[in-house]
Design a protein around this motif. Structure first.
Motif, PDB file in Angstrom:
ATOM      1  N   ASN A  41       1.069  -1.116   0.049  1.00 41.65           N
ATOM      2  CA  ASN A  41      -0.010  -0.048   0.183  1.00 41.65           C
ATOM      3  C   ASN A  41       0.854   1.098  -0.016  1.00 41.65           C
ATOM      4  O   ASN A  41       0.501   2.348  -0.642  1.00 41.65           O
ATOM      5  N   ILE A  42       1.966   1.272   0.565  1.00 40.73           N
ATOM      6  CA  ILE A  42       2.820   2.340   0.811  1.00 40.73           C
ATOM      7  C   ILE A  42       3.565   2.536  -0.724  1.00 40.73           C
ATOM      8  O   ILE A  42       3.561   3.711  -0.967  1.00 40.73           O
ATOM      9  N   GLU A  43       3.908   1.492  -1.037  1.00 37.56           N
ATOM     10  CA  GLU A  43       4.472   1.751  -2.720  1.00 37.56           C
ATOM     11  C   GLU A  43       3.474   2.309  -3.740  1.00 37.56           C
ATOM     12  O   GLU A  43       3.742   2.978  -4.512  1.00 37.56           O
ATOM     13  N   GLU A  44       2.092   1.622  -3.465  1.00 41.98           N
ATOM     14  CA  GLU A  44       1.079   2.042  -4.182  1.00 41.98           C
ATOM     15  C   GLU A  44       0.977   3.526  -4.143  1.00 41.98           C
ATOM     16  O   GLU A  44       0.677   4.357  -5.073  1.00 41.98           O
ATOM     17  N   ALA A  47       3.717   5.846  -5.626  1.00 40.56           N
ATOM     18  CA  ALA A  47       3.526   5.603  -6.976  1.00 40.56           C
ATOM     19  C   ALA A  47       2.497   6.919  -7.287  1.00 40.56           C
ATOM     20  O   ALA A  47       2.602   7.582  -8.322  1.00 40.56           O
ATOM     21  N   GLN A  48       1.332   7.049  -6.728  1.00 42.17           N
ATOM     22  CA  GLN A  48       0.211   7.793  -6.863  1.00 42.17           C
ATOM     23  C   GLN A  48       0.789   9.078  -6.307  1.00 42.17           C
ATOM     24  O   GLN A  48       0.567  10.155  -7.432  1.00 42.17           O
ATOM     25  N   LEU A  49       1.535   9.514  -5.419  1.00 41.56           N
ATOM     26  CA  LEU A  49       1.832  10.681  -5.024  1.00 41.56           C
ATOM     27  C   LEU A  49       2.876  11.225  -5.930  1.00 41.56           C
ATOM     28  O   LEU A  49       3.147  12.207  -6.377  1.00 41.56           O
ATOM     29  N   GLN A  50       3.796  10.375  -6.477  1.00 44.98           N
ATOM     30  CA  GLN A  50       5.039  10.823  -7.478  1.00 44.98           C
ATOM     31  C   GLN A  50       4.283  10.960  -8.829  1.00 44.98           C
ATOM     32  O   GLN A  50       4.555  12.022  -9.498  1.00 44.98           O
ATOM     33  N   ALA A  51       3.174  10.510  -9.081  1.00 45.44           N
ATOM     34  CA  ALA A  51       2.650  10.719 -10.649  1.00 45.44           C
ATOM     35  C   ALA A  51       1.699  12.029 -10.371  1.00 45.44           C
ATOM     36  O   ALA A  51       1.814  12.878 -11.069  1.00 45.44           O
ATOM     37  N   ALA A  52       1.211  12.033  -9.110  1.00 47.99           N
ATOM     38  CA  ALA A  52       0.411  13.437  -9.009  1.00 47.99           C
ATOM     39  C   ALA A  52       1.371  14.757  -8.769  1.00 47.99           C
ATOM     40  O   ALA A  52       1.128  15.787  -9.529  1.00 47.99           O
ATOM     41  N   ASN A  53       2.534  14.449  -8.195  1.00 43.98           N
ATOM     42  CA  ASN A  53       3.547  15.602  -8.157  1.00 43.98           C
ATOM     43  C   ASN A  53       4.038  15.832  -9.416  1.00 43.98           C
ATOM     44  O   ASN A  53       4.336  17.094  -9.954  1.00 43.98           O
TER      45      ASN A  53
END
Length: 186
Positions: A41-44, A47-53
């Motif tokens: 869940n942390i990795e997901e 990944a979502q945070l990096q994509a949003a950033n």
């Protein structure tokens, strides 16, 4: 009946040890499962945070490019307008200077109230009017300097008129005109 104490103690210890081992194994397995689930869940989430950033950074870069382009365009037009105003003002000042020089040469030789005086007045007024209408495009010190220059043109024009009036008087009366009283230069 005699209770076999050693067997009872051994059974309790064995049972407790077995229970403890089972509990420890269950805790280890549970911890591993929960740890894997959390790390997944942390990795997901990472990944979502990096994509949003990445999306937000790209959006901000695009906005910055748009604002930068608008800024460059606006100031390019301002510099263009400033160049146009400077060129036109220079042309008007040269005309004023030329007509003032013509006026200086004409003192005492021609009808001062005629064309040359009128042209000098008109060119000086045109320069002043243009400066007043477009001074916003010029730096403050330049606008002030040009304003002072045009005021001096007008002052010279009046001075030449006085000289011409004196020359005309001398020609008509054959004697020098008494000088006008000194003005306060305060």
């Amino acid at each position: 009946m005699k209770l076999p104490w050693p067997e009872i103690i051994l059974a309790i210890l064995t049972n407790s040890a077995f229970t403890a081992v089972l509990l420890a194994a269950a805790a280890f397995i549970g911890r591993s499962i929960i740890g894997r689930w959390i790390s997944r869940n942390i990795e997901e989430y990472k990944a979502q945070l990096q994509a949003a950033n990445a999306r937000e950074i790209e959006r901000l870069r695009t906005e910055l490019k748009i604002v930068s382009f608008e800024h460059e365009t606006r100031f390019a037009r301002l510099h263009e307008k400033r160049a146009e105003v400077t060129a036109e003002l220079y042309k008007l000042l040269v005309r004023s200077e030329d007509s003032l020089m013509s006026l200086a040469l004409a003192v005492g030789h021609t009808d001062f109230e005629g064309e040359i005086a009128q042209k000098t007045y008109e060119t000086s007024q045109a320069a002043i009017q243009y400066l007043n209408e477009h001074c916003i495009y010029l730096p403050g010190n330049l606008a002030n300097t040009v304003g002072d220059l045009t005021s001096k043109f007008i002052s010279l024009r009046y001075h030449f008129q006085e000289l011409d009036a004196t020359a005309q008087y001398e020609v008509e009366h054959g004697e020098p005109q008494s000088p006008p009283p000194e003005r306060d230069k305060a």
